[in-house]
Write an enzyme that holds these catalytic residues in place. Structure first.
Site, PDB file in Angstrom:
ATOM      1  N   ASP A 216       1.981   0.514  -4.100  1.00  0.00           N
ATOM      2  CA  ASP A 216       2.563  -0.657  -4.766  1.00  0.00           C
ATOM      3  C   ASP A 216       1.466  -1.569  -5.324  1.00  0.00           C
ATOM      4  O   ASP A 216       1.646  -2.783  -5.423  1.00  0.00           O
ATOM      5  CB  ASP A 216       3.467  -1.430  -3.804  1.00  0.00           C
ATOM      6  CG  ASP A 216       2.715  -1.937  -2.577  1.00  0.00           C
ATOM      7  OD1 ASP A 216       1.596  -1.451  -2.312  1.00  0.00           O
ATOM      8  OD2 ASP A 216       3.238  -2.824  -1.871  1.00  0.00           O
ATOM      9  N   GLU A 217       0.331  -0.986  -5.678  1.00  0.00           N
ATOM     10  CA  GLU A 217      -0.787  -1.747  -6.226  1.00  0.00           C
ATOM     11  C   GLU A 217      -0.980  -1.416  -7.700  1.00  0.00           C
ATOM     12  O   GLU A 217      -1.002  -0.239  -8.093  1.00  0.00           O
ATOM     13  CB  GLU A 217      -2.069  -1.469  -5.448  1.00  0.00           C
ATOM     14  CG  GLU A 217      -1.998  -1.945  -3.998  1.00  0.00           C
ATOM     15  CD  GLU A 217      -3.306  -1.769  -3.264  1.00  0.00           C
ATOM     16  OE1 GLU A 217      -4.123  -0.924  -3.697  1.00  0.00           O
ATOM     17  OE2 GLU A 217      -3.526  -2.474  -2.262  1.00  0.00           O
TER      18      GLU A 217
END
Length: 293
Positions: free
Chosen positions: A213-214
């Site tokens: 989720d980066e």
């Protein structure tokens, strides 16, 4: 809420993928026609007992490769027609109309099949190249592509002595979505983030999913003031999309402007990551700005 499923990654590429612009296709058609005329002239000057149609095939393959299936099909039709004219006028005893029609049809199908297969091959190669550089879930640049593009921008930034900025984005509470709504919902969140980033950042910017989720956005030739404007607009759009879908997601963002380019993309990312974690380990749902010395 209806969750969209990711597109099948194994779908076979189309015969004429959009890897050829209209001018490129037109150029391939024109050059292919000229080459067909050249081959036809040589065919006309060659002994009629010599099978010459094989020499039309490279023209069809070239047009299909550089201009797509449409250009290849035009070359195929031109090649079959030119061969037919030579056979009609050059043979001591011209073929009957029925026999000539049959022979032309066979050669046209033969050329068209090769045009189709060549365009398919080019499409598969372009698709594989795109997949190797694109995150399949979000449509953003993947980590490998991001590093390559950033390192190229670093070279340009050093050459022209211009600043550049990197925004490092981490999703807050993403695990909550996966745990309570399922991984399909988590994938939809990531897809929505990707679409929002592509629709919001400038054309010159490089948005990417670095993993999990980066995310990151490279802002070439962008100083601190301009970077703040871009990042605030992006954050506003992302938060609005999360709110519209009732997702408990916020964003911890670290933004670093580099007046002097660092040695590599890895050094840039490491610096922006540290700035992002000052937000992540603090209040979250905020942006931290810094200027590298």
């Amino acid at each position: 809420m209806v969750l969209a499923s990711p597109k099948d990654e194994h779908e076979f590429p189309p015969a004429d993928p959009r890897v050829h612009s209209a001018p490129q296709t037109m150029l391939a058609v024109v050059v292919g026609a000229i080459l067909v005329v050249g081959v036809g002239y040589l065919d006309h000057k060659t002994d009629e007992r010599l099978a010459f149609e094989i020499f039309y095939l490279p023209v069809v393959l070239w047009a299909s490769w550089y201009g797509g299936f449409i250009a290849g099909l035009v070359a195929a039709v031109s090649s079959a027609g030119t061969w037919a004219l030579n056979n009609w006028f050059d043979r001591p005893a011209p073929l009957s109309e029925l026999l000539l029609f049959w022979n032309v049809s066979v050669r046209l199908i033969y050329f068209a099949i090769f045009a189709f297969m060549t365009a398919r091959l080019r499409g598969a190669m372009e698709l594989n190249r795109a997949l190797s550089r694109t995150d399949s879930l979000t449509g953003l640049a993947n980590h490998k592509s991001f590093v390559e593009q950033t390192n190229r921008e670093l070279v340009l930034s050093r050459r022209h002595k211009r600043p550049m900025t990197l925004a490092y984005i981490d999703c807050d509470h993403f695990k909550v979505v996966n745990d309570t709504m399922g991984h399909a919902a988590g994938d939809t969140v990531l897809q929505t983030i990707g679409k929002t980033m592509l629709a919001t950042v400038r054309e010159s910017d490089v948005p990417a999913r670095l993993g999990g989720d980066e995310f990151a956005v490279l802002l070439p030739e962008t100083n601190a003031a301009n970077a703040r404007s871009v990042v605030e607009r992006l954050r506003e759009q992302l938060l609005e999309m999360m709110k519209d879908n009732d997702w408990p997601i916020t964003f911890s963002i670290g933004v670093v402007t580099f007046p002097t380019p660092p040695e590599s993309c890895t050094a840039m990312t490491r610096t922006a990551d540290k700035v992002m974690y000052t937000v992540k380990h603090g209040s979250k749902d905020d942006v931290a700005y810094a200027v590298a010395e």
